[in-house]
Structures are given as structure tokens and as C-alpha cells.
Design a protein around this motif. Structure first.
Motif, short mmCIF file in Angstrom:
data_model
loop_
_atom_site.label_atom_id
_atom_site.label_comp_id
_atom_site.label_asym_id
_atom_site.label_seq_id
_atom_site.Cartn_x
_atom_site.Cartn_y
_atom_site.Cartn_z
N CYS A 107 26.46 -17.38 -15.41
CA CYS A 107 26.49 -16.05 -14.80
C CYS A 107 25.96 -16.10 -13.37
CB CYS A 107 25.67 -15.07 -15.63
SG CYS A 107 26.47 -14.69 -17.20
N THR B 48 43.59 -24.26 -5.32
CA THR B 48 43.32 -22.93 -5.87
C THR B 48 42.81 -22.01 -4.78
OG1 THR B 48 42.66 -24.01 -7.91
CG2 THR B 48 42.06 -21.71 -7.68
N LYS B 49 43.32 -20.78 -4.80
CA LYS B 49 42.93 -19.79 -3.81
C LYS B 49 41.51 -19.31 -4.07
CE LYS B 49 44.89 -15.53 -2.20
NZ LYS B 49 44.42 -14.50 -3.08
N MET C 129 42.68 -28.43 -1.32
CA MET C 129 42.40 -27.23 -2.11
C MET C 129 43.71 -26.67 -2.65
SD MET C 129 40.23 -23.95 -0.94
CE MET C 129 41.48 -22.76 -0.58
N PRO D 20 32.54 -9.24 -27.23
CA PRO D 20 33.41 -10.32 -26.76
C PRO D 20 34.28 -9.95 -25.55
CG PRO D 20 34.26 -9.35 -28.78
CD PRO D 20 32.98 -8.65 -28.50
N LYS E 193 34.11 -13.82 -14.64
CA LYS E 193 33.30 -15.03 -14.49
C LYS E 193 31.80 -14.75 -14.35
CE LYS E 193 36.97 -17.69 -14.36
NZ LYS E 193 37.32 -18.50 -15.52
N CYS E 194 31.43 -13.70 -13.64
CA CYS E 194 30.01 -13.54 -13.29
C CYS E 194 29.18 -13.09 -14.47
CB CYS E 194 29.83 -12.60 -12.11
SG CYS E 194 29.91 -10.85 -12.53
N GLY E 195 29.81 -12.54 -15.50
CA GLY E 195 29.13 -12.30 -16.77
C GLY E 195 28.46 -10.96 -16.95
N VAL F 198 39.41 -16.60 -4.69
CA VAL F 198 39.61 -15.19 -5.06
C VAL F 198 38.56 -14.27 -4.45
CG1 VAL F 198 40.78 -15.58 -7.25
CG2 VAL F 198 38.28 -15.43 -7.22
N VAL G 278 36.62 -10.81 -12.05
CA VAL G 278 37.63 -11.69 -12.65
C VAL G 278 37.12 -12.39 -13.91
CG1 VAL G 278 38.96 -12.05 -10.55
CG2 VAL G 278 36.99 -13.52 -11.00
N PHE H 277 35.65 -23.64 -17.89
CA PHE H 277 35.46 -22.19 -17.81
C PHE H 277 35.82 -21.67 -16.41
CE2 PHE H 277 32.53 -18.76 -16.45
CZ PHE H 277 33.06 -17.73 -17.20
N PHE H 278 35.31 -22.34 -15.37
CA PHE H 278 35.58 -21.86 -14.02
C PHE H 278 37.05 -22.05 -13.63
CE2 PHE H 278 30.94 -21.91 -13.29
CZ PHE H 278 30.82 -20.65 -12.69
N ASN H 279 37.68 -23.09 -14.16
CA ASN H 279 39.08 -23.33 -13.80
C ASN H 279 40.05 -22.41 -14.54
OD1 ASN H 279 38.53 -25.26 -11.89
ND2 ASN H 279 38.79 -26.99 -13.27
N GLU H 280 39.60 -21.85 -15.64
CA GLU H 280 40.46 -20.94 -16.41
C GLU H 280 40.80 -19.70 -15.60
OE1 GLU H 280 38.67 -21.75 -20.88
OE2 GLU H 280 38.26 -19.84 -19.89
N GLY H 281 41.96 -19.10 -15.90
CA GLY H 281 42.33 -17.82 -15.28
C GLY H 281 42.56 -17.97 -13.79
N VAL H 282 41.79 -17.21 -12.99
CA VAL H 282 42.00 -17.21 -11.54
C VAL H 282 41.59 -18.52 -10.88
CG1 VAL H 282 41.78 -14.73 -11.29
CG2 VAL H 282 39.74 -16.16 -11.13
N GLY H 283 40.84 -19.36 -11.59
CA GLY H 283 40.41 -20.63 -11.03
C GLY H 283 39.27 -20.46 -10.05
N ASP H 284 38.74 -21.59 -9.60
CA ASP H 284 37.62 -21.55 -8.67
C ASP H 284 37.69 -22.79 -7.79
OD1 ASP H 284 34.50 -20.20 -8.74
OD2 ASP H 284 34.83 -22.10 -7.69
N PRO H 285 38.09 -22.60 -6.54
CA PRO H 285 38.29 -23.77 -5.67
C PRO H 285 37.02 -24.55 -5.40
CG PRO H 285 38.43 -21.74 -4.41
CD PRO H 285 38.38 -21.34 -5.85
N PHE H 286 35.87 -23.88 -5.50
CA PHE H 286 34.60 -24.57 -5.24
C PHE H 286 34.29 -25.56 -6.37
CE2 PHE H 286 34.38 -20.40 -3.21
CZ PHE H 286 34.07 -20.76 -1.92
N GLU I 3 36.34 -26.53 -8.71
CA GLU I 3 37.47 -27.46 -8.89
C GLU I 3 37.38 -28.67 -7.96
OE1 GLU I 3 41.87 -26.11 -9.30
OE2 GLU I 3 41.62 -26.77 -7.24
N GLN I 4 37.12 -28.40 -6.67
CA GLN I 4 37.07 -29.52 -5.72
C GLN I 4 35.90 -30.46 -5.99
OE1 GLN I 4 38.23 -28.55 -1.44
NE2 GLN I 4 37.87 -26.51 -2.24
N ASN J 56 36.01 -15.95 -28.07
CA ASN J 56 36.98 -16.03 -26.98
C ASN J 56 37.54 -17.42 -26.74
OD1 ASN J 56 37.00 -13.31 -26.20
ND2 ASN J 56 35.12 -13.56 -25.04
#
Lengths: 347, 280
Positions: free
Chosen positions: A250, B4-5, B2, B258, B250-252, B7, B248, A113-122, A124-125, A307
Motif C-alpha cells: 500500500c 508500460t505507460k 520502458m 475483497p 494498487k494503493c490499497g 499511469v 487503479v 501484483f504491480f505488473n497486473e492491470g495497468v502495470g507499473d513502469p517503475f 517493471e524496469q 482475488n
């Protein structure tokens, strides 16, 4: 270690774990703190608890910590300087040992979920540096319902190595990934290559109360059902269910410090809190607790399936085991699948 | 390593101009501190961003300037909470954080050859101003352009200087109104709530797209008026402003049914809203 499957004695397994710490890995495993069972950093493998049904907290904070500094700022002579903590993060190679298969499935979904879309370097690493050694369930309690949400007590998804306790203080193991292979390789002779075995007899059998399809179908038109109010009158909005959930993701973003120097944090949040959706104007799209309870259930069992074609629940049962108001998600879902009839939207 | 940027790391922006719009309402004109970032930054009408005062937090506002004017970014906000209070205390030359653009866009390419009817209330003109200027800068694309804008009182009208300019233009029609009791002796606009004025004006729904933005109560009473005038739900657009943190998906917290308002919106048609639970 060329075999995908192996056996190992309990004693040798502890030696392997001791060695992983000795060579500089971080070992995280279930340990007791008072009456509670948590995943914590382990220095002495003797403190690892093997005999348990479910830990009180999920190990999700290993990839998604409850408080994550994302950014620091410093103001100096008219300029603002930013420090990107994603660039500073250097997670130690971590062995997460002793997770239940449901938690391993949940971790993999959370990471996805976190890696999808914009990604999440935290995330992911941390995920890249994480090896997950799960132990299949030989016992369950009345709160467990993994088999009703498409997960099984010996589910291998998300695990790098899956162990099953068998006779004579031994484990039968399956290597599932490259990371798992690396872990077993380092254990050398402690792992005895074995032919693939059917170990189903050791795995707990858990009755399927409902199916994922049944729940999502029932919920499709259930937004205005009176059940939400009835089921959540006891809810005190404490957010425990979301904090202990291995899949709740969340979060809030908050600044700490001053305008001169401070840090921007990502913190766990909960759809059960009234402030979660409160607008600055005072308007709150979900202003009573039953609407928030409905959101939690609908999100996991209707919106996420729409989704992502999967449920936002692995049936670990923590939300219900730890609910101070004794709300029971499994029972609630049973009611939904058995009694809920279509209620037409009233708009 | 790293790959991924992050965001959540904002661009640094300098406030180059501050305009006092109305009591508690200010417009900031922002420029990228790093020119390269400014050159590569693009957005479209309808998108929003997270604006931050470091040490106080982030707030979500639309980008109020038009994407056809790329020298700067403008945002307009009302001082209400912790972050907007800190923002309001900033001065020209100060630095704030900005990350975006986020969200979907008004499909103005699809509106070519149509009449545009903009209906805005109060502090909701800013998200609409972006698309109004966008449409005016591409004036040949559209037939009639009408703007109906109302606020609680004359003082509360934002972009007063632009309202004057728009009222003098011959290629558009501007109707301004204030709530009953909000007029001044020299007020020569209309008096009445926005939905009432729309009802009185009876704009034609033929070949027309309506873009509505305002407080929930205004939207609630304007949609039925538009339907009565013959607007179909897919010809009515609005932009939602749920509470957001990440921007983006994620935070919900902006999750409604949906959809996530931040990534599937903020622009929705009335038709799309009808399919969602009313949690916005």
C-alpha cells in the motif's frame, strides 16, 4: 555452464560476487548496520553476512522503493511542464544476493501484483534488471512460519539461482531462470557442474501450524469476531509490521515543493495508520485500531486469496519479530484456525 | 526500455470556466491542452478521475459532465482540504492535472425502458448529474425520470441554473428540498430531510431503478425507505467515495472486503453493498 545444477565453494562464490561488482553490476546483499541486518549496496564482499536467520527489513525496496519520485513539474510563464521519471529511470543491472527463499517468493508476488492491470513502469524496469540469488534456510526461529502459508525453506519460486549450504564450506546450486544462467555463466570455472543432488538433509524442518485453506475458510465469516479487538488491544498503530513486510504494497501519493516547482512522490503507507482511510469530511471507515488490524489480517489471508488465489504472506515473521508491542501474527493465526468460530454478520 | 505507460502522469487541462455553485463549492469546466488527447479521451457515466494542483497533490472527484457532451470535462468540488483549497484559488485559464477515467459505470444501457429515480443529497448531486444528463440526452430510452435533491440550505443547492431548467422540463419531475431551518422566505421547494421526502413522495418501485448518492447518513436512512416502497436491493444503485490515491487498484486504501472501490466500483448496487463489510 550447461548444467542446471552446480557446486561452488564459499571462497569462489565471494570471488564471483567481487567480479559482478567489477564489471559494473550493482550488488545488494545482507550487511550489518549496528545490531540490524539490512539489504544494502555492497562494495566489499567481506561485509556480506551469511550467518543469519532473517534480515530486519525485506529487500522489497529494490523494486518498490519507500519513496519513489514519479513526476516533477515546473511552472513557467503560464505553462506547466512535466517530467516523467518512469522515462528517466535507468536501473543498473542488480544482483540481489543472499535473500531467504521467502523473500524471493514475496518479491515475485509483489512484482506480479504491480505488473497486473495497468502495470507499473517503475517496478517493471527494476524487476527486469534484477537477478535474485537466494540461499535456502538451514535454520529458523520461533517467528518463522513459511511452511504454514504454502512456502518452504528451500522454495525456488522467484529466485534466479537457489543455493543450499552443504558440507565443507560449499554450496549446492540450482539455476532456475535465464537470468540465473547468465549469472552462473559469468562465474566461469568457479561453478563446478554437478549432478542433481538431494540436499533435503541440510534444510531446516519447520512444523506446519496450519494450512492456508484453514485460515481462509475460518476468516470467511469472521469479520465481526470479538477476537480482533482482543488481539489488537496492544497495537500502537506504528506501522512497523507493514514497513518490514516483504509483501505489503500500500502506498500514498504526495506532492513536495511548491506550485512553481516540485515533485510527486509515491511513498510506502500503512493500513495501520488512522489517516490511511480518513475521508476529508472527517468520516473514517476504520476509525479504531482493531479495525485496522483486522484489515491487515483479512487483506492478506482472506481478500487477496479471494482475488488472486494466493496469500499475501510468506511467513517471514518480520512483523512479529519487530513489533514493539510484541504482537505475534503466527500465534494470532493459530488462534484463528483453532478457536475462531463462525460469527454471523450483525447487519 | 520502458514498455508500460506511467499511469500516474496526468493530462494537462486548462480551466476554461469557473462557476460558483454554493458557499465553498465550485464547478470547473476543463479542456485538454493537447487536442489529440481530448479527441481520444472517452468515459462513461459514473467514472471518476484524479484532479491535481501540482505541488499540492491530487483529489478524487467524479466527472460531473455527461459523456454525451464531449467538448469538455466538468468537475464540482467543495473546498475542504489542501488540494481543494489550492484548486479553489485557481482562475480561468490556469492549468491543472487530470488523470482518469477510473472505475466502473452506471449500467444505463440495461436501464432502457425503465423509470429512473435519482435521489441526491448536498455535494453528491455532481456524480449524479453526469448520469442525469446522460439519461436526459437519451430521453427516449427511459420512461419517467424523477430527481429528488436535497441540501442543508437553499444556498447549498448546487447547479441552481440547471435545477431551474429541470423544473421547467415536462419530460421529467424534479423535487428539491432543504433541511428544516435551511429554507429562505421565498423558497418554494420542500422542507425536510431527503429520506423523509422520499417517504412522502412514495415513488413507485415498479419497473424503476433508484440511484442514490449522498452523505453516509442520508444513504443509511434512504435505503430502508426504498426497501419499504418495494425496491429490491439490486434495483438500487449508489456510488461510493472512499479515500483514494492511485485510482487503479494498487494503493490499497479504498479496499473494502475483497473489492477496491476505485476499480470494482465506485458504482455498486445495494445488493453488492450488503455483501461487503460496512467500511465505507
Amino acid at each position: 555452464m550447461s548444467h542446471r545444477t552446480f557446486t561452488i565453494t564459499h571462497e569462489n562464490l565471494l570471488d564471483v560476487l567481487t567480479n559482478t561488482i567489477a564489471v559494473g553490476n550493482r550488488l545488494v546483499a545482507p550487511v550489518r548496520r549496528g545490531k540490524k541486518l539490512f539489504f544494502r549496496d555492497v562494495q566489499e564482499v567481506q561485509s556480506i553476512v551469511f550467518d543469519f536467520i532473517q534480515s530486519d527489513e525485506s529487500p522489497k525496496d529494490l523494486v518498490f522503493p519507500r519513496v519513489e519520485p514519479m513526476l516533477a513539474h515546473e511552472y513557467n510563464a503560464g505553462n506547466v511542464y512535466l517530467i516523467d521519471f518512469a522515462e528517466k529511470l535507468q536501473p543498473l543491472p542488480t544482483i540481489l544476493f543472499g535473500t531467504r527463499p521467502c523473500d524471493a517468493v514475496a518479491l515475485s508476488l509483489l512484482i506480479e501484483f504491480f505488473n497486473e492491470g495497468v502495470g507499473d513502469p517503475f517496478v517493471e524496469q527494476r524487476a527486469e534488471n534484477l537477478t535474485i540469488i537466494s540461499i535456502a534456510c538451514t535454520r529458523a526461529d520461533s517467528y518463522c512460519f513459511c511452511t504454514s502459508v504454502g512456502v518452504s525453506p528451500n522454495d525456488s519460486r522467484g529466485s534466479d539461482v537457489l543455493l543450499t549450504p552443504i558440507d565443507n564450506d560449499q554450496y549446492y546450486g540450482i539455476v532456475l531462470t535465464e537470468k540465473g544462467n547468465a549469472f552462473v555463466k559469468k562465474g566461469g570455472d568457479n561453478f563446478i557442474p554437478s549432478e542433481p543432488k538431494d540436499v533435503a538433509q541440510y534444510i531446516v524442518t519447520l512444523r506446519e501450524e496450519f494450512t492456508p485453506q484453514e485460515i481462509t475458510q475460518r476468516l470467511a465469516n469472521a469479520f465481526n469476531h470479538p477476537l480482533w479487538m482482543d488481539a489488537s488491544l496492544r497495537c500502537i498503530g506504528c506501522g512497523t509490521c507493514t514497513y518490514v513486510c516483504p509483501l505489503c504494497s500500500c502506498f500514498d501519493i504526495q506532492d513536495e515543493g511548491t506550485q512553481t516547482k516540485g515533485v510527486r512522490l509515491r511513498c510506502w503507507d500503512s493500513c495501520g495508520f488512522s489517516l490511511f482511510t480518513l475521508h476529508t469530511s472527517g468520516h473514517n471507515p476504520r476509525h479504531i485500531q482493531s479495525e485496522r488490524w483486522r484489515q491487515r489480517v483479512m487483506h492478506k489471508f482472506s481478500y487477496i486469496p479471494q482475488n488472486r488465489n494466493l496469500l499475501g504472506c510468506v511467513g517471514c515473521g518480520r512483523c512479529s519479530r519487530l513489533c514493539p508491542a510484541d504482537m505475534n501474527l503466527k500465534e494470532h493465526l493459530c488462534t484463528i484456525t483453532k478457536e475462531m468460530t463462525e460469527v454471523k454478520a450483525d447487519r | 526500455m520502458m514498455s508500460t505507460k506511467n499511469v500516474y502522469k496526468p493530462y494537462l487541462m486548462r480551466i476554461v470556466k469557473i462557476i460558483d455553485e454554493a458557499p465553498g463549492v465550485k464547478t470547473f469546466r476543463l479542456q485538454f491542452l493537447n487536442e489529440e488527447e481530448g479527441k481520444s479521451f472517452t468515459f462513461k457515466a459514473g467514472q471518476f478521475a484524479e484532479y491535481s494542483v501540482f505541488g499540492e497533490g491530487e483529489s478524487t472527484f467524479c466527472i460531473a459532465s455527461s459523456p454525451t457532451r464531449r467538448e469538455f470535462i466538468e468537475c464540482t468540488f467543495r473546498q475542504t482540504g489542501r488540494v481543494t483549497k489550492a484548486l479553489a484559488q485557481k482562475e480561468e485559464g490556469d492549468i491543472i492535472g487530470f488523470r482518469g477515467p477510473y472505475g466502473n459505470v452506471f449500467p444505463i444501457d440495461e436501464w432502457k425502458g425503465k423509470n429512473l429515480l435519482f435521489i441526491a443529497g448536498g455535494i453528491a448531486l455532481p456524480p449524479m448529474r453526469c448520469v442525469i444528463w446522460n439519461a436526459l440526452d437519451l430521453r427516449d430510452w427511459f420512461e419517467n425520470i424523477t430527481v429528488i435533491y436535497g441540501a442543508r440550505s437553499v444556498a447549498d443547492l448546487v447547479y441552481k441554473y440547471e435545477l431551474t431548467e429541470w423544473s421547467q422540463r415536462t419530460d421529467m419531475k424534479l423535487i428539491t428540498t432543504v433541511d428544516p431551518g435551511g429554507e429562505t422566505p421565498d423558497w418554494n421547494g420542500r422542507v425536510g430531510f431527503v429520506p423523509t421526502i422520499v417517504e412522502q413522495e412514495e415513488p413507485s418501485s415498479t419497473n424503476t431503478i433508484a440511484i442514490v448518492c449522498g452523505p453516509p447518513i442520508m444513504i443509511k436512512y434512504t435505503f430502508p425507505v426504498l426497501e419499504k416502497l418495494g425496491f429490491t436491493p439490486n434495483a438500487i444503485f449508489t456510488t461510493l467515495e472512499n479515500r483514494m490515491k492511485c485510482g487503479v487498484g494498487k494503493c490499497g486504501r479504498c479496499n473494502v472486503g475483497p473489492v477496491y472501490v476505485c476499480k470494482d466500483g465506485p458504482v455498486f448496487t445495494y445488493e453488492q453493498l450488503l455483501a461487503l463489510p460496512a467500511e465505507y
